[in-house]
Design a protein around this motif. Structure first.
Motif, mmCIF file in Angstrom:
data_model
loop_
_atom_site.group_PDB
_atom_site.id
_atom_site.type_symbol
_atom_site.label_atom_id
_atom_site.label_comp_id
_atom_site.label_asym_id
_atom_site.label_seq_id
_atom_site.Cartn_x
_atom_site.Cartn_y
_atom_site.Cartn_z
ATOM 1 N N PHE A 139 33.711 51.260 38.357
ATOM 2 C CA PHE A 139 34.783 51.848 39.156
ATOM 3 C C PHE A 139 35.677 52.780 38.324
ATOM 4 O O PHE A 139 36.376 53.623 38.893
ATOM 5 N N ALA A 140 35.641 52.640 37.000
ATOM 6 C CA ALA A 140 36.561 53.394 36.136
ATOM 7 C C ALA A 140 36.566 54.911 36.396
ATOM 8 O O ALA A 140 37.645 55.512 36.459
ATOM 9 N N PRO A 141 35.406 55.553 36.576
ATOM 10 C CA PRO A 141 35.450 57.009 36.823
ATOM 11 C C PRO A 141 36.200 57.382 38.105
ATOM 12 O O PRO A 141 36.724 58.483 38.212
ATOM 13 N N VAL A 142 36.266 56.461 39.077
ATOM 14 C CA VAL A 142 36.949 56.769 40.338
ATOM 15 C C VAL A 142 38.431 57.067 40.101
ATOM 16 O O VAL A 142 38.993 57.952 40.731
ATOM 17 N N VAL A 143 39.058 56.336 39.191
ATOM 18 C CA VAL A 143 40.489 56.557 38.956
ATOM 19 C C VAL A 143 40.730 57.713 37.977
ATOM 20 O O VAL A 143 41.853 58.142 37.783
ATOM 21 N N THR A 144 39.659 58.201 37.369
ATOM 22 C CA THR A 144 39.791 59.315 36.427
ATOM 23 C C THR A 144 39.795 60.634 37.193
ATOM 24 O O THR A 144 39.094 60.758 38.182
ATOM 25 N N SER A 145 40.583 61.606 36.739
ATOM 26 C CA SER A 145 40.621 62.864 37.482
ATOM 27 C C SER A 145 39.276 63.577 37.360
ATOM 28 O O SER A 145 38.601 63.510 36.333
ATOM 29 N N ALA A 146 38.894 64.254 38.448
ATOM 30 C CA ALA A 146 37.614 64.960 38.477
ATOM 31 C C ALA A 146 37.566 66.006 37.378
ATOM 32 O O ALA A 146 36.510 66.255 36.800
ATOM 33 N N ILE A 147 38.706 66.621 37.083
ATOM 34 C CA ILE A 147 38.739 67.649 36.042
ATOM 35 C C ILE A 147 38.394 67.036 34.689
ATOM 36 O O ILE A 147 37.546 67.557 33.957
ATOM 37 N N ALA A 148 39.026 65.918 34.355
ATOM 38 C CA ALA A 148 38.752 65.264 33.074
ATOM 39 C C ALA A 148 37.273 64.878 32.989
ATOM 40 O O ALA A 148 36.611 65.115 31.977
ATOM 41 N N TRP A 149 36.778 64.296 34.054
ATOM 42 C CA TRP A 149 35.378 63.863 34.113
ATOM 43 C C TRP A 149 34.439 65.056 33.912
ATOM 44 O O TRP A 149 33.474 64.994 33.153
ATOM 45 N N ALA A 150 34.745 66.156 34.602
ATOM 46 C CA ALA A 150 33.911 67.353 34.510
ATOM 47 C C ALA A 150 33.986 67.963 33.112
ATOM 48 O O ALA A 150 32.976 68.459 32.601
ATOM 49 N N ILE A 151 35.153 67.932 32.498
ATOM 50 C CA ILE A 151 35.300 68.481 31.141
ATOM 51 C C ILE A 151 34.375 67.737 30.183
ATOM 52 O O ILE A 151 33.613 68.344 29.425
ATOM 53 N N VAL A 152 34.428 66.412 30.224
ATOM 54 C CA VAL A 152 33.638 65.620 29.283
ATOM 55 C C VAL A 152 32.144 65.816 29.528
ATOM 56 O O VAL A 152 31.362 65.979 28.586
ATOM 57 N N TRP A 153 31.746 65.848 30.797
ATOM 58 C CA TRP A 153 30.311 66.011 31.080
ATOM 59 C C TRP A 153 29.817 67.409 30.742
ATOM 60 O O TRP A 153 28.698 67.571 30.284
ATOM 61 N N LYS A 154 30.674 68.393 30.937
ATOM 62 C CA LYS A 154 30.284 69.754 30.556
ATOM 63 C C LYS A 154 30.043 69.795 29.045
ATOM 64 O O LYS A 154 29.083 70.395 28.574
#
Lengths: 306, 280
Positions: free
Chosen positions: A125-140
């Protein structure tokens, strides 16, 4: 009854009947929500019809009436439009089944208590509370062609990974998969809540009669989950059509417009190229698509209930 | 005995599979933090989870590259304001919709349902012109007004309504007998009982505002007014290429506190989201 009415009637407004007073209070209570709704939702929704029939010249800031020109442009003339719709559909067709299948599998694995269940629920569930921008930055960062963590890991097992976000097909797949990882926890939790409300007796009775795990799932659990499945499907499909921040940060709609989806296209046309009328027409089309999807699924759900 | 053994074996297999599956969920966080401490050369060299040289300077540079402290504060106070306003407005409307029978309630519910279904992208263009006409471009007002009154506010209203529907009627009657007005009943009886629902709405609303991106992107232009997600996407060099180590350091600074709060209150937070799904 009459005596209670009298007791409830305040001295400050004796001229109002109880019913009228209740009514007035109710409208006062809902008025902030109602005003906000009219100003920031219903008003704009009506205005979009007007904007979609205009063309704007940014310099003069004047709107010219052009009738259905914008729709004609989108639907018949501009090849970009159908490309974008196709991308949105591919995105939804990739994301929704993947998300739902994974969410259900995780929920089935994590709906009963066992050692470590809280740990796993927390992790997924942790990624759900993380902002999409932060998530996208790390995956990029991790998906870079050379030196990216994903390709380095693939190299260990002898696979030469592509430059994920630079090739249209891989970029779309990468955006879908990383979005599923980001959002699947939410659907997992909804499924867990539904699974926990199913009485265990049914499943135990079936198991006693010699049904296999798969049979118990197929004949008992899955049908009982149907209403939840439909709700999740509606929410996930709508969610997939409005994906914006994830695309913005990871690919910017590229490469070669390979991940240019409807929500991003509206933003691009309206706020980067200032084709306001065209963007409004696109927004209206999006509204129709989302409404149609919702209605179809609501109808399916009603059918299921009957 | 053998059945017990297969059961244990089954469990072990499941746990291994789950651990493997957990990697893409956990690793990005570790890689983000690790990257935030690395130098540019190390970031593009052979990958190491533990940096060979710890560059704590990255975190200092985050604050000099752009007004990051200010941007952090913006996100905090906007999310707090949105949360308080939403709690107030949504609990009032949710209460009325659940507890008062009045003409038009059904129609109102139907309208609100519609707002739930429509993405922000659909109404953002007219809203942009509305906000511009109000003279509120490059202010924080749209970031407060649109979430409070938009679809997110409607979600909150629904959650509050669902909760108030289950409230026992006797309590209200008792309050009225004691001479409380409707407002008094709401404030002194209904709200204190609604604490779990208020907490759930507060959590969802705060996170939604904290992570909001489209609206800040469209309405804000001055660096010192940026909110965190916008600031994070803004760590680029003069060619528009990301300054990875700074960007990852900043992202860590934005994500880690939320992650810690999540780990402490994970039960409550997960339950809040579970509630929000029931609304459909």
């Amino acid at each position: 009854m009459a005596s209670r009415d009298n007791a409830a009637r305040p001295a400050s407004a004796p001229w109002l009947s109880l019913k009228a007073r209740e009514m007035l209070e109710a409208w006062l209570f809902v008025s902030p929500t109602l005003i906000g709704f009219l100003v920031f939702f219903l008003g704009p929704l009506v205005a979009i019809f007007y904007y979609s029939t205009t063309e704007w010249n940014l310099l003069s800031q004047q709107a010219t009436f052009v009738g259905l020109r914008n729709f004609q442009n989108a639907l018949l003339e501009n090849p970009d439009f159908w490309h974008v719709v196709r991308n949105s559909v591919i995105f939804a067709l990739g994301l929704v089944p993947l998300n739902m299948a994974l969410a259900l599998s995780l929920a089935l694995a994590l709906s009963r208590p066992f050692f470590g269940v809280v740990f796993f629920r927390t992790v997924f569930f942790a990624p759900v509370v993380t902002s999409a921008i932060a998530w996208a930055i790390v995956w990029k960062f991790m998906l870079q062609g050379e030196g990216g963590a994903v390709n380095q890991m693939l190299a260990w097992i002898g696979i030469d990974g592509p430059n994920w976000l630079r090739e249209p097909n891989w970029a779309m797949a990468a955006v879908i998969v990383t979005r599923v990882i980001k959002m699947v926890g939410l659907n997992m939790i909804l499924y867990i809540a539904a699974l926990q409300s199913i009485p265990r007796d049914y499943e135990e009775a079936a198991a006693l009669e010699g049904a296999s795990r798969w049979q118990v799932f197929r004949m008992i659990t899955w049908p009982l989950l149907a209403p939840t499945t439909l709700v999740i499907m509606v929410l996930t499909t709508i969610g997939s059509f409005k994906v914006f921040d994830h695309i913005y940060q990871m690919t910017g709609g590229g490469p070669e417009n390979g991940t240019l989806v409807l929500a991003f296209y509206i933003y691009q046309q309206g706020f980067k190229f200032f084709n306001v009328g065209y963007a409004a027409a696109l927004a209206l089309i999006m509204f129709v698509i989302v409404m149609a999807l919702t209605l179809v699924q609501v109808m399916l759900r009603r059918k299921e209930m009957e | 005995m053998t059945q017990r053994r297969t059961e244990i074996l089954y469990r072990i297999c499941w746990t291994m599979a789950l651990l493997l599956l957990a990697v893409p969920f956990v690793f990005p966080f570790l890689w983000m933090i690790s990257g935030g401490f690395k130098s540019t050369t190390e970031i593009f060299g052979a990958p190491t989870l533990i940096p060979r040289v710890w560059r704590f300077e990255n975190f200092a540079e985050v604050f000099t590259y752009q007004p990051f402290a200010r941007q952090y504060f913006n996100s905090l106070y906007i999310a707090a304001t949105v949360t308080v306003l939403t709690l107030f407005i949504a609990s009032l409307a949710g209460y009325a919709l659940a507890r008062i029978r009045f003409a038009g309630a059904g129609l109102l519910m139907l309208f609100l349902m519609m707002a739930l279904m429509v993405p922000e992208e659909v109404t953002i263009i007219p809203n942009f012109f509305l906000i511009r006409a109000m003279g509120l471009i490059d202010t924080h007002w749209p970031l407060i007004l649109l979430p409070v009154f938009g679809p997110q506010g409607v979600v909150a209203t629904f959650l509050m309504r669902q909760f108030f529907l289950a409230l026992p009627r006797e309590l209200e009657e008792a309050g009225k007998m004691d001479g409380l007005s409707r407002f008094g009943v709401w404030l002194k009886i209904a709200l204190p009982m609604a604490r779990p629902a208020l907490a759930a709405v507060a959590i969802i609303t705060f996170l939604h505002s904290w992570n909001l991106f489209l609206e800040p992107l469209i309405f804000l232009s001055s660096l010192e007014k940026f909110t965190l997600p916008l600031a994070l996407s803004n760590f680029n060099d003069s060619y528009g290429l990301p300054l990875w180590n700074l960007q990852l350091a900043a992202t860590s600074l934005a994500v880690v506190p939320i992650l810690i709060i999540y780990l402490i209150a994970q039960r409550q937070i997960i339950e809040s989201f579970a509630l929000s799904g029931v609304k459909g």
